[in-house]
Design a protein around this motif. Structure first.
Motif, PDB file in Angstrom:
ATOM      1  N   THR A 242      60.933 -28.844 -23.615  1.00  0.00           N
ATOM      2  CA  THR A 242      62.301 -28.443 -23.998  1.00  0.00           C
ATOM      3  C   THR A 242      63.267 -28.849 -22.814  1.00  0.00           C
ATOM      4  O   THR A 242      63.017 -29.020 -21.634  1.00  0.00           O
ATOM      5  CB  THR A 242      62.514 -26.866 -23.897  1.00  0.00           C
ATOM      6  OG1 THR A 242      62.232 -26.256 -22.709  1.00  0.00           O
ATOM      7  CG2 THR A 242      61.754 -26.259 -25.324  1.00  0.00           C
TER       8      THR A 242
ATOM      9  N   ASP B 207      63.572 -20.638 -29.290  1.00  0.00           N
ATOM     10  CA  ASP B 207      63.387 -19.202 -29.823  1.00  0.00           C
ATOM     11  C   ASP B 207      63.367 -19.402 -31.354  1.00  0.00           C
ATOM     12  O   ASP B 207      62.383 -18.626 -31.864  1.00  0.00           O
ATOM     13  CB  ASP B 207      64.791 -18.562 -29.421  1.00  0.00           C
ATOM     14  CG  ASP B 207      64.698 -18.074 -28.269  1.00  0.00           C
ATOM     15  OD1 ASP B 207      63.986 -18.206 -27.260  1.00  0.00           O
ATOM     16  OD2 ASP B 207      65.872 -17.898 -27.591  1.00  0.00           O
TER      17      ASP B 207
ATOM     18  N   GLY C 108      67.303 -25.611 -23.545  1.00  0.00           N
ATOM     19  CA  GLY C 108      66.338 -24.759 -24.602  1.00  0.00           C
ATOM     20  C   GLY C 108      65.977 -25.473 -26.037  1.00  0.00           C
ATOM     21  O   GLY C 108      65.544 -24.767 -26.805  1.00  0.00           O
ATOM     22  N   LEU C 109      66.322 -26.896 -25.880  1.00  0.00           N
ATOM     23  CA  LEU C 109      66.212 -27.364 -27.497  1.00  0.00           C
ATOM     24  C   LEU C 109      64.890 -28.236 -27.274  1.00  0.00           C
ATOM     25  O   LEU C 109      64.544 -28.961 -26.235  1.00  0.00           O
ATOM     26  CB  LEU C 109      67.247 -28.313 -27.832  1.00  0.00           C
ATOM     27  CG  LEU C 109      68.494 -27.619 -27.758  1.00  0.00           C
ATOM     28  CD1 LEU C 109      69.703 -28.605 -28.135  1.00  0.00           C
ATOM     29  CD2 LEU C 109      68.446 -26.463 -28.918  1.00  0.00           C
TER      30      LEU C 109
ATOM     31  N   THR D 281      65.894 -24.914 -31.402  1.00  0.00           N
ATOM     32  CA  THR D 281      65.897 -24.162 -30.265  1.00  0.00           C
ATOM     33  C   THR D 281      64.407 -23.515 -30.129  1.00  0.00           C
ATOM     34  O   THR D 281      63.670 -23.325 -31.241  1.00  0.00           O
ATOM     35  CB  THR D 281      66.916 -23.121 -30.318  1.00  0.00           C
ATOM     36  OG1 THR D 281      66.523 -22.146 -31.125  1.00  0.00           O
ATOM     37  CG2 THR D 281      68.071 -23.383 -30.518  1.00  0.00           C
TER      38      THR D 281
END
Length: 207
Positions: free
Chosen positions: A142, A72, A146-147, A70
């Motif tokens: 991404t 994040d 969100g990967l 991810t």
């Protein structure tokens, strides 16, 4: 008086080591780090022999380690890596950056490295400064979840691409170049065009 713009290469100029290798080892651990390089060693040899594009080899290596992570989580690792590896920044380079930030000059770090791990190295240093500070680096892709896809959104920020990205990020240079005095710092063949673009060039100044 012309306004000053400072352009700094990152790996080898501001740092004492290549951060791509250091980051992969930090993020993935020693065992996975060496496994990946063993698997990709034939490709890396071809790259060194200039029989395979540096950009593609770098992208495939990055994908093997980080595809599916991810954004994040990746950004979190990038921030921790920068926090734990401030020692990679050269002391003379830090002195110059502090001077630039003190006087509120425009400063750009222009790097082929992924901008996600470059930017955190300077967050505390630039904090409270009136400088227009930017990091111009390789951007990652991404998916809708969100990967990380393992692909790069931008070409390798190397050679002529450095100058193109600088002009893209600072469009005022396209039609008001003579209003600025550009000072550039680099350490390798990948910085040649950026150094030639500058009014004042410094090669390996912080060693």
């Amino acid at each position: 008086m012309k306004k000053k713009i400072y352009l700094f290469d990152f790996d080898g100029t501001l740092t004492s080591a290549d951060t791509l290798l250091a980051f992969i080892r930090y993020a993935c651990g020693r065992r996975r780090f060496f496994l990946g390089f063993a698997l990709f060693s034939p490709l890396l040899i071809l790259m060194k022999l200039k029989l395979y594009p540096n950009y593609r080899a770098k992208e495939r290596l990055f994908a093997w380690y980080f595809k599916g992570m991810t954004l994040d989580d990746f950004d979190d690792v990038c921030c921790r890596f920068a926090c734990h590896n401030q020692r990679l920044l050269r002391l003379k380079a830090l002195d110059k950056l502090r001077e630039v930030f003190h006087y509120g000059e425009t400063a750009c770090v222009v790097s082929a490295s992924i901008d996600n791990w470059v930017r955190p190295f300077f967050e505390n240093l630039a904090k409270g400064s009136h400088s227009d500070f930017q990091v111009i680096g390789t951007k990652i892709e991404t998916d809708t979840a969100g990967l990380l896809t393992g692909c790069f959104l931008t070409p390798n920020c190397y050679g002529e691409e450095k100058v193109r990205r600088i002009k893209e990020q600072l469009p005022i240079l396209n039609n008001q170049r003579d209003d600025f005095w550009i000072i550039a710092y680099g350490d390798s063949r990948g910085d040649k065009e950026m150094l030639e673009f500058a009014d004042e060039a410094h090669y390996r100044p912080f060693r």
